[in-house]
Design a protein around this motif. Structure first.
Motif, short mmCIF file in Angstrom:
data_model
loop_
_atom_site.label_atom_id
_atom_site.label_comp_id
_atom_site.label_asym_id
_atom_site.label_seq_id
_atom_site.Cartn_x
_atom_site.Cartn_y
_atom_site.Cartn_z
N GLU A 132 25.46 50.25 2.64
CA GLU A 132 26.28 49.16 2.13
C GLU A 132 27.74 49.55 1.99
OE1 GLU A 132 23.65 46.76 -0.98
OE2 GLU A 132 23.65 48.92 -1.34
N THR A 133 27.98 50.73 1.48
CA THR A 133 29.37 51.09 1.15
C THR A 133 30.19 51.52 2.36
OG1 THR A 133 28.71 53.35 0.54
CG2 THR A 133 28.82 51.70 -1.23
N THR A 134 29.58 52.06 3.39
CA THR A 134 30.34 52.54 4.55
C THR A 134 31.14 51.44 5.23
OG1 THR A 134 28.89 54.44 4.88
CG2 THR A 134 30.15 53.69 6.80
N PRO A 135 30.56 50.28 5.57
CA PRO A 135 31.38 49.25 6.22
C PRO A 135 32.45 48.69 5.29
CG PRO A 135 29.15 48.42 5.87
CD PRO A 135 29.15 49.88 5.51
N LEU A 136 32.15 48.59 4.02
CA LEU A 136 33.13 48.10 3.06
C LEU A 136 34.28 49.09 2.91
CD1 LEU A 136 33.90 45.93 1.03
CD2 LEU A 136 32.27 46.92 -0.57
N ALA A 137 33.97 50.36 2.79
CA ALA A 137 35.01 51.39 2.70
C ALA A 137 35.84 51.44 3.98
CB ALA A 137 34.38 52.76 2.42
N ALA A 138 35.22 51.26 5.12
CA ALA A 138 35.96 51.26 6.39
C ALA A 138 36.95 50.10 6.43
CB ALA A 138 34.99 51.18 7.57
N TYR A 139 36.52 48.93 5.96
CA TYR A 139 37.43 47.79 5.89
C TYR A 139 38.60 48.09 4.97
CZ TYR A 139 39.43 43.47 4.16
OH TYR A 139 40.32 42.51 3.75
N LEU A 140 38.32 48.62 3.79
CA LEU A 140 39.38 48.93 2.83
C LEU A 140 40.35 49.98 3.38
CD1 LEU A 140 37.31 48.88 -0.47
CD2 LEU A 140 38.91 47.12 0.37
N ALA A 141 39.82 50.97 4.08
CA ALA A 141 40.67 52.00 4.68
C ALA A 141 41.56 51.39 5.77
CB ALA A 141 39.82 53.13 5.25
#
Length: 167
Positions: free
Chosen positions: A93-102
Motif C-alpha cells: 500500500e505505501t510504496t505507490p503512495l510514497a512514489a507519488y509523493l516523491a
C-alpha cells in the motif's frame, strides 16, 4: 493465499475475510497506483483526498471481517506467513503512495523536508484508524468519512506554504 489459511471447514471467518480481500484489495491497490498519473496535475491535497476516502472505505470493509478471522493465534501465524509468501505486506500500500509523493516533491509540490515514505504510512494509518473508530463506536460519533479524509490529508501538511506578498 486462501489455501494456506483455510481451516478444516469452509465458509468460516477466514474464508469470509479472504473473499473480502480478494474482492476489495485490487481496487484499493489500483487507486494507489493510479496516483502515478496525477503527478504535477491538480493539487496534491485534491489528489490525495479521494485516496484517503477510498482508504477509509476499504478498511471499513475489511476490518469488520478481519476481527473474527483472527481469534485464533494459529490462524494469525498462518496469515502472517501467507502475507510474506505472497509479498502483500504493508509496503504494497505505501510504496505507490510514497512514489507519488516523491514525484510531487521533485516537482516542488510537496515540501522538501517531507518524508514520502513516512507520510504514506501516516495517510494509511489515518484511514485505518478512522475505519476502526467507525466500526467500534459508529459512524455518527465523529466527523463524516469525507471530513475525516480531508483532515487526514490536510494534517499531513505536505504542500509548501504559500508565500504571501505584502502590498
Amino acid at each position: 493465499m486462501a489455501v494456506s489459511l483455510r481451516e478444516d471447514r469452509t465458509g468460516g471467518s477466514v474464508d469470509h475475510f479472504l473473499a473480502l480481500l480478494q474482492d476489495r484489495l485490487p481496487l484499493w491497490l489500483s487507486i494507489l497506483h493510479d496516483l502515478s498519473h496525477r503527478s504535477g496535475k491538480g493539487s496534491v491535497s485534491d489528489n490525495l483526498f479521494p485516496v484517503a476516502l477510498a482508504g477509509i472505505d476499504y478498511y471499513i470493509d475489511v476490518q469488520s471481517a478481519a476481527l473474527p478471522a483472527f481469534t485464533s493465534p494459529n490462524v494469525t501465524v498462518r496469515f502472517r506467513q501467507a502475507i510474506r509468501d505472497t509479498d502483500l505486506g504493508p509496503r504494497t500500500e505505501t510504496t505507490p503512495l510514497a512514489a507519488y509523493l516523491a514525484a510531487e516533491q521533485r516537482l516542488g509540490r510537496v515540501r522538501a523536508d517531507a518524508d514520502p515514505e513516512a507520510s504514506a504510512r501516516l495517510l494509511v494509518a489515518g484511514c485505518f484508524h478512522r475505519a476502526y473508530i467507525e466500526m467500534f463506536v459508529g459512524a455518527d460519533t465523529g466527523p463524516t468519512r469525507e471530513a475525516s479524509a480531508r483532515e487526514i490529508v490536510r494534517e499531513l501538511r505536505l504542500e509548501p506554504a504559500t508565500v504571501q506578498q505584502h502590498a
